[in-house]
Motif scaffolding. Structure first.
Motif, PDB file in Angstrom:
ATOM      1  N   ASN A 156      52.171  33.975  25.896  1.00 22.70           N
ATOM      2  CA  ASN A 156      52.297  34.792  27.107  1.00 22.70           C
ATOM      3  C   ASN A 156      50.934  35.149  27.670  1.00 22.70           C
ATOM      4  O   ASN A 156      50.728  35.135  28.889  1.00 22.70           O
ATOM      5  CB  ASN A 156      53.091  36.065  26.810  1.00 22.70           C
ATOM      6  CG  ASN A 156      54.560  35.792  26.589  1.00 22.70           C
ATOM      7  OD1 ASN A 156      55.060  34.724  26.947  1.00 22.70           O
ATOM      8  ND2 ASN A 156      55.263  36.732  25.981  1.00 22.70           N
ATOM      9  N   PHE A 157      49.992  35.484  26.785  1.00 23.36           N
ATOM     10  CA  PHE A 157      48.652  35.816  27.271  1.00 23.36           C
ATOM     11  C   PHE A 157      48.013  34.622  27.972  1.00 23.36           C
ATOM     12  O   PHE A 157      47.467  34.747  29.072  1.00 23.36           O
ATOM     13  CB  PHE A 157      47.759  36.282  26.118  1.00 23.36           C
ATOM     14  CG  PHE A 157      46.328  36.489  26.532  1.00 23.36           C
ATOM     15  CD1 PHE A 157      45.946  37.646  27.179  1.00 23.36           C
ATOM     16  CD2 PHE A 157      45.366  35.492  26.316  1.00 23.36           C
ATOM     17  CE1 PHE A 157      44.623  37.822  27.589  1.00 23.36           C
ATOM     18  CE2 PHE A 157      44.050  35.664  26.724  1.00 23.36           C
ATOM     19  CZ  PHE A 157      43.681  36.838  27.376  1.00 23.36           C
ATOM     20  N   ILE A 158      48.086  33.464  27.339  1.00 22.94           N
ATOM     21  CA  ILE A 158      47.432  32.283  27.904  1.00 22.94           C
ATOM     22  C   ILE A 158      48.106  31.856  29.201  1.00 22.94           C
ATOM     23  O   ILE A 158      47.443  31.583  30.211  1.00 22.94           O
ATOM     24  CB  ILE A 158      47.411  31.137  26.885  1.00 22.94           C
ATOM     25  CG1 ILE A 158      46.471  31.487  25.719  1.00 22.94           C
ATOM     26  CG2 ILE A 158      46.991  29.822  27.536  1.00 22.94           C
ATOM     27  CD1 ILE A 158      46.510  30.506  24.559  1.00 22.94           C
ATOM     28  N   TRP A 159      49.446  31.799  29.167  1.00 21.24           N
ATOM     29  CA  TRP A 159      50.174  31.267  30.329  1.00 21.24           C
ATOM     30  C   TRP A 159      50.164  32.265  31.491  1.00 21.24           C
ATOM     31  O   TRP A 159      49.765  31.950  32.609  1.00 21.24           O
ATOM     32  CB  TRP A 159      51.614  30.934  29.916  1.00 21.24           C
ATOM     33  CG  TRP A 159      52.359  30.100  30.918  1.00 21.24           C
ATOM     34  CD1 TRP A 159      52.460  30.330  32.261  1.00 21.24           C
ATOM     35  CD2 TRP A 159      53.080  28.890  30.671  1.00 21.24           C
ATOM     36  NE1 TRP A 159      53.227  29.347  32.860  1.00 21.24           N
ATOM     37  CE2 TRP A 159      53.611  28.458  31.909  1.00 21.24           C
ATOM     38  CE3 TRP A 159      53.347  28.148  29.527  1.00 21.24           C
ATOM     39  CZ2 TRP A 159      54.402  27.308  32.021  1.00 21.24           C
ATOM     40  CZ3 TRP A 159      54.135  27.009  29.654  1.00 21.24           C
ATOM     41  CH2 TRP A 159      54.641  26.584  30.874  1.00 21.24           C
ATOM     42  N   ASP A 160      50.629  33.499  31.225  1.00 21.64           N
ATOM     43  CA  ASP A 160      50.833  34.460  32.314  1.00 21.64           C
ATOM     44  C   ASP A 160      49.538  35.131  32.748  1.00 21.64           C
ATOM     45  O   ASP A 160      49.236  35.194  33.947  1.00 21.64           O
ATOM     46  CB  ASP A 160      51.838  35.541  31.881  1.00 21.64           C
ATOM     47  CG  ASP A 160      53.198  34.958  31.553  1.00 21.64           C
ATOM     48  OD1 ASP A 160      53.503  33.865  32.042  1.00 21.64           O
ATOM     49  OD2 ASP A 160      53.961  35.607  30.808  1.00 21.64           O
ATOM     50  N   ILE A 161      48.787  35.632  31.776  1.00 19.65           N
ATOM     51  CA  ILE A 161      47.615  36.434  32.129  1.00 19.65           C
ATOM     52  C   ILE A 161      46.416  35.560  32.475  1.00 19.65           C
ATOM     53  O   ILE A 161      45.796  35.731  33.532  1.00 19.65           O
ATOM     54  CB  ILE A 161      47.284  37.407  30.977  1.00 19.65           C
ATOM     55  CG1 ILE A 161      48.415  38.435  30.844  1.00 19.65           C
ATOM     56  CG2 ILE A 161      45.938  38.099  31.207  1.00 19.65           C
ATOM     57  CD1 ILE A 161      48.286  39.347  29.646  1.00 19.65           C
ATOM     58  N   TYR A 162      46.113  34.599  31.604  1.00 16.23           N
ATOM     59  CA  TYR A 162      44.901  33.803  31.809  1.00 16.23           C
ATOM     60  C   TYR A 162      45.099  32.725  32.882  1.00 16.23           C
ATOM     61  O   TYR A 162      44.305  32.636  33.832  1.00 16.23           O
ATOM     62  CB  TYR A 162      44.473  33.168  30.491  1.00 16.23           C
ATOM     63  CG  TYR A 162      43.150  32.437  30.566  1.00 16.23           C
ATOM     64  CD1 TYR A 162      41.951  33.138  30.638  1.00 16.23           C
ATOM     65  CD2 TYR A 162      43.096  31.046  30.567  1.00 16.23           C
ATOM     66  CE1 TYR A 162      40.726  32.488  30.705  1.00 16.23           C
ATOM     67  CE2 TYR A 162      41.879  30.377  30.638  1.00 16.23           C
ATOM     68  CZ  TYR A 162      40.701  31.106  30.706  1.00 16.23           C
ATOM     69  OH  TYR A 162      39.501  30.444  30.780  1.00 16.23           O
ATOM     70  N   CYS A 163      46.135  31.925  32.721  1.00 11.72           N
ATOM     71  CA  CYS A 163      46.315  30.788  33.649  1.00 11.72           C
ATOM     72  C   CYS A 163      46.864  31.221  35.007  1.00 11.72           C
ATOM     73  O   CYS A 163      46.294  30.906  36.057  1.00 11.72           O
ATOM     74  CB  CYS A 163      47.250  29.743  33.028  1.00 11.72           C
ATOM     75  SG  CYS A 163      46.592  28.961  31.555  1.00 11.72           S
ATOM     76  N   ASP A 164      48.006  31.938  35.009  1.00 12.82           N
ATOM     77  CA  ASP A 164      48.676  32.235  36.282  1.00 12.82           C
ATOM     78  C   ASP A 164      47.960  33.299  37.101  1.00 12.82           C
ATOM     79  O   ASP A 164      48.065  33.304  38.330  1.00 12.82           O
ATOM     80  CB  ASP A 164      50.110  32.685  36.020  1.00 12.82           C
ATOM     81  CG  ASP A 164      51.018  31.513  35.665  1.00 12.82           C
ATOM     82  OD1 ASP A 164      50.541  30.367  35.721  1.00 12.82           O
ATOM     83  OD2 ASP A 164      52.197  31.737  35.320  1.00 12.82           O
ATOM     84  N   TRP A 165      47.225  34.202  36.446  1.00 11.74           N
ATOM     85  CA  TRP A 165      46.590  35.274  37.194  1.00 11.74           C
ATOM     86  C   TRP A 165      45.065  35.175  37.206  1.00 11.74           C
ATOM     87  O   TRP A 165      44.458  35.058  38.270  1.00 11.74           O
ATOM     88  CB  TRP A 165      47.029  36.636  36.645  1.00 11.74           C
ATOM     89  CG  TRP A 165      48.352  37.046  37.202  1.00 11.74           C
ATOM     90  CD1 TRP A 165      49.571  36.905  36.616  1.00 11.74           C
ATOM     91  CD2 TRP A 165      48.591  37.624  38.490  1.00 11.74           C
ATOM     92  NE1 TRP A 165      50.566  37.368  37.445  1.00 11.74           N
ATOM     93  CE2 TRP A 165      49.995  37.823  38.605  1.00 11.74           C
ATOM     94  CE3 TRP A 165      47.768  38.003  39.553  1.00 11.74           C
ATOM     95  CZ2 TRP A 165      50.573  38.378  39.739  1.00 11.74           C
ATOM     96  CZ3 TRP A 165      48.352  38.564  40.678  1.00 11.74           C
ATOM     97  CH2 TRP A 165      49.739  38.742  40.773  1.00 11.74           C
TER      98      TRP A 165
END
Length: 901
Positions: free
Chosen positions: A664-673
């Motif tokens: 979730n951190f990698i996908w949502d926070i780092y990549c998507d935002w």
């Protein structure tokens, strides 16, 4: 210079290359290092006959996550791999191969057979090891063990002799579980119970003294030839007059006693039970209490005994080599040589003809079967070797009750305690040639038994040199019970044993708590004085997408190697982790593994974006705090929080939760935002801000890769090697320490408020089909204007705002306004600046008509009294919920139409 990442991630070529490099560099090998705390896992040894299946894949993935995590935390992390010789399964494979050549065991002899078995092991035994490597297992392959290697074999002999000398191993005629197909005894733990169709046959036994008929029921009428009594309960008033009487056994016309015993339950059936001590465990105990004869009527290959079987037994007794408790063998006469099924049919026909079969009652009941071949088990009295369990079980129960060993989840403690308290003496001998041959010799002259680690030259009792070794081998679980310490050199007091033992976590399935876990615990305590591990981490089964157990008969098995070939080992590993919880089964589906593959691709593309935006002279490291903007502080704060939570989850063995949080951190926070936010800074005119963004991008990616590494080792290694300033491998780098990371709670909270608002605006625009190029002004009503003031640039870029007005209370008109709401703010956006009024009205009216039709269907259903009265309650409730949702949708559409005027 770090290498450039390829346009697309290809696990096929990458994973094998990386794994070979890890092996070549010796990264998996663990040295004794007194400056470090050890963390040890011993691999539950898969059978040499085995092939990697989903259960193995889950078991080994969980272990690898723990060992990689502890290695990065700075422990001397040792994962000991190995394989089990699998007596029954391997012997069956070799026998089947010999059958193709027209050979039998007896034709080639024991030595010839063992030569073939070792050749088979050497050819196929390494297959599963190579498959474990495909999965990415970071075992110390330099310490690989086999349950029949010299060290483990020495430990087996040592334990057998010790237990025998202590009186804890004995040989005698006892009731065992006998598999007529495998032609060997098996332990209680190896019996699986399957529901089968059967019958209760109600038989009539004449009473000698009164002439009345005693009715009793049995599910195995063929064993009646071995009856040596019938039992009634002492307190049963129906049969008080029969105390001390006898019955005449039908078909054999033989007189047997009526005994009074608690085994006869007055509440069940007629309260009368037939007693066959040689073929029923409960009857065997009744026979011991009443000193009844034990008469065997079945051969070991599942046929009725005959004259030859009886003669052989009598000859053995005459030689003086049969013990006093040896059962008698009956010549079953006309039934001799029949299979149990054939004998049952013939005996029932004869009982009916003689008037002894009263009735037949259909029955579904649990029948014991062999866990290997699923043949129905025949309880038999047989001369075998046993371990006395009571003296060993007590300390093993106490160790768990005191908390020296804990089960995760805790509920499995009860399973273990119940198993240990209910365990009978363990039958450890097997009538096989492949395995550890029992270290016992019998004197052909005086009949003495000699137990020793090495073959004796002469009998110590009479001096005879005529000694014959016991042909049986030991139960496979006897050797694997020693696995946590025999693999580290016991009984020798090695440095490995002193440093790495006791081990730490045992990872295994709940189905072998009785088979294996319990035996390792009592063995460790008995032979080393220490509990063999401190934690037993239990995982569930991997089921198919419908929740069914994977099996050959259903044809629903999934080959992990095929999944790895198609999607990569990392994708399979993540699939077996996300959503998994200790002790619970999980479902496998193609959709899940595709989602894991997509995550890998997302990470790869993000890493490529970062790499492509780095100048050649880039120097990694965090920028000064003064150069950090709001989003930098937010992502760094989120990294610190994620690192702390993931570490805590892993320490508590919550592997699935930890994997999910990293993803979730990698996908949502780092990549998507965060990457999206950085794009405008990287492409803007402020060089200092661009450089700050690059540094934070790399810093966070580096830490995120380390957090992800235990779960997805291959892709994290490949990307890590492409980062500037990387070491030679990620797997020996320090685990991210949340305590050493900076966080900015206020800036983080403000940024969350801002993001919530931006998400709400974007969702509303999406619902209204607004093109991203169309921007508008907006009024934001909020009690926390600071968050929006600091984030004005983000509102312009991500909420498409041309200008923003902040107010504590909006008092303007809402006509023609789209409203968005979050817990911290309300936004008012002029719709006419976003949409074509006529087109939007047409769209909304079309949506209104469709929603009206849907609602009307539910109204008609609920307006029908028959539906409400007769339909299942759950269906009626679901229909009411659907109507409520449809009416809410209608209200929202009407409100939007009204707002357009």
């Amino acid at each position: 210079m770090p290498k450039e990442l390829a346009k697309q991630y290809d696990p096929k070529g990458t994973e094998d290359r990386i794994y070979q490099n890890w092996c070549d560099k010796g990264y998996f090998h663990t040295q004794i290092d007194r400056s470090k705390k050890p963390f040890t896992i011993v691999m539950p040894p898969p059978n040499v006959t085995g092939q990697l299946h989903m259960g193995h894949a889950m078991d080994e993935t969980w272990q690898d996550v723990l060992i990689r995590f502890k290695r990065m935390q700075g422990y001397a992390a040792l994962w000991v791999p190995g394989t089990d010789h699998a007596s029954i399964a391997t012997e069956a494979k070799v026998v089947a191969a010999m059958r193709e050549e027209g050979l039998t065991k007896e034709m080639v002899g024991r030595e010839g057979f063992l030569d073939r078995a070792w050749a088979w092991k050497n050819t196929y035994g390494s297959r599963i090891v190579s498959q474990l490597k495909k999965l990415g297992c970071s075992c110390d392959w330099e310490r690989e063990r086999f349950t029949m290697d010299e060290g483990c074999s020495d430990a087996v002999r040592e334990v057998f002799v010790r237990l025998y000398d202590q009186g804890l191993i004995y040989r005698g005629n006892r009731m065992v579980n006998w598999c007529p197909h495998c032609n060997t005894s098996i332990s209680d733990a190896e019996v699986e119970y399957e529901e089968k169709d059967g019958s209760f046959w109600h038989l009539l036994y004449p009473v000698k003294e009164t002439g009345e008929m005693l009715e009793l029921a049995t599910t195995r009428p063929e064993t009646m030839l071995g009856d040596t009594a019938v039992a009634i309960n002492t307190d049963d008033p129906r049969y008080a007059h029969l105390h001390g009487c006898h019955v005449i056994l039908p078909l054999l016309n033989k007189e047997i006693p009526i005994v009074c015993d608690e085994h006869a339950d007055m509440e069940k059936g007629t309260g009368v039970v037939k007693i066959t001590p040689a073929h029923d465990p409960n009857d065997f105990e009744v026979g011991k209490r009443h000193n009844l004869p034990v008469i065997r009527v079945l051969t070991y290959d599942g046929h009725m005994t005959g004259a030859a079987d009886r003669a052989e037994a009598e000859a053995l007794k005459a030689s003086g080599h049969a013990s006093a408790d040896e059962p008698e063998v009956l010549d079953c006469g006309k039934y001799a040589g029949m299979t149990t099924a054939e004998a049952r049919k013939a005996i029932l026909a004869d009982l009916e003809a003689g008037g002894y079969l009263k009735s037949t009652e259909p029955l579904k009941h649990e029948v014991g079967t062999c866990y290997r071949c699923h043949t129905v088990i025949e309880p038999m009295v047989s001369k075998q070797w046993f371990v006395r369990m009571e003296p060993l079980a007590g300390p093993a129960i106490e160790s768990v009750e005191k908390g020296e060993i804990r089960f995760v989840p805790e509920r499995f403690t009860k399973n273990y305690i119940n198993w240990m308290k209910g365990s009978r003496d363990w039958c450890i001998s097997r009538q096989l040639w492949w395995g550890h041959q029992i270290p016992a010799w019998y004197c052909d002259d005086c009949g003495a038994t000699v137990v020793a680690k090495e073959a004796p030259a002469v009998c110590p009792h009479c001096g005879s040199a005529h000694l014959t070794r016991d042909p049986d081998t030991l139960d496979t679980w006897f050797s694997s019970a020693l696995w946590p310490f025999s693999t580290l050199g016991w009984p020798q007091q090695t440095e490995d044993l002193a440093y790495f033992y006791p081990t730490n976590a045992l990872v295994t399935g709940y189905d072998i708590i009785g088979f294996w876990v319990s035996r390792m615990i009592f063995s460790g305590l008995a032979y080393t004085g220490k509990a063999p591990f401190d934690t037993v981490l239990i995982h569930g089964l991997v089921r198919d997408s419908q929740g069914r157990k994977m099996s050959k008969s259903l044809g629903n098995g999934i080959d992990p190697l095929e999944v790895i070939d198609q999607y990569g080992a990392d994708a399979l590993r993540m699939t077996l982790l996300i959503g998994s919880t200790a002790g619970n089964d999980m479902r496998y589906s193609d959709e899940k593994v595709k989602a894991s593959r997509n995550f890998a691709n997302k990470l790869w593309n993000a890493a490529r974006f970062v790499q492509m935006n780095l100048p050649e002279d880039f120097a990694p490291g965090l920028p000064e705090e003064s150069l950090l903007d709001m989003s930098d502080k937010w992502v760094l704060s989120e990294l610190a929080r994620t690192a702390a939570e993931v570490t805590a989850n892993l320490e508590k063995y919550e592997l699935g939760l930890a994997a999910e949080k990293v993803e979730n951190f990698i996908w949502d926070i780092y990549c998507d935002w965060y990457i999206e936010i950085c794009k405008s800074r990287l492409n803007g005119g402020d060089a200092a801000q661009a450089d700050a963004a690059r540094k934070v991008l790399v810093w966070v990616l580096d830490a995120a890769l380390k957090l992800l590494h235990p779960f997805m080792p291959f892709i994290t290694e490949e990307i890590y090697q492409a980062l500037p300033g990387s070491a030679e491998t990620i797997m020996t780098q320090d685990w991210p320490d949340a305590a050493a990371m900076r966080s900015w709670p206020q800036e983080c909270a403000d940024f969350e408020i801002l993001m919530d608002y931006i998400k709400a605006v974007r969702a509303t625009r999406s619902d209204m089909n607004v093109h991203p190029a169309r921007k508008t002004s907006m009024v934001i009503e909020t009690a926390n204007p600071a968050a929006f003031q600091k984030g004005e640039a983000y509102l312009a870029r991500f909420a498409f705002a041309t200008d923003v007005t902040l107010t504590e209370k909006y008092e303007g008109s809402t006509d023609g306004m789209a409203t968005v709401a979050t817990p911290a703010a309300r936004g008012f956006i002029p719709m006419m600046e976003l949409i074509d009024r006529e087109k939007e009205l047409a769209r909304l009216n079309k949506e209104l008509a469709k929603a009206e039709k849907e609602a009307e269907i539910f109204r008609k259903q609920l307006g029908n009294p028959k539906f409400v009265e007769r339909a299942p309650e759950k269906l009626v409730a679901e229909t009411r919920a659907k109507l409520a949702a449809a009416e809410d949708k209608l209200a929202n559409i009407r409100q939007s139409i009204q707002a357009l005027g």
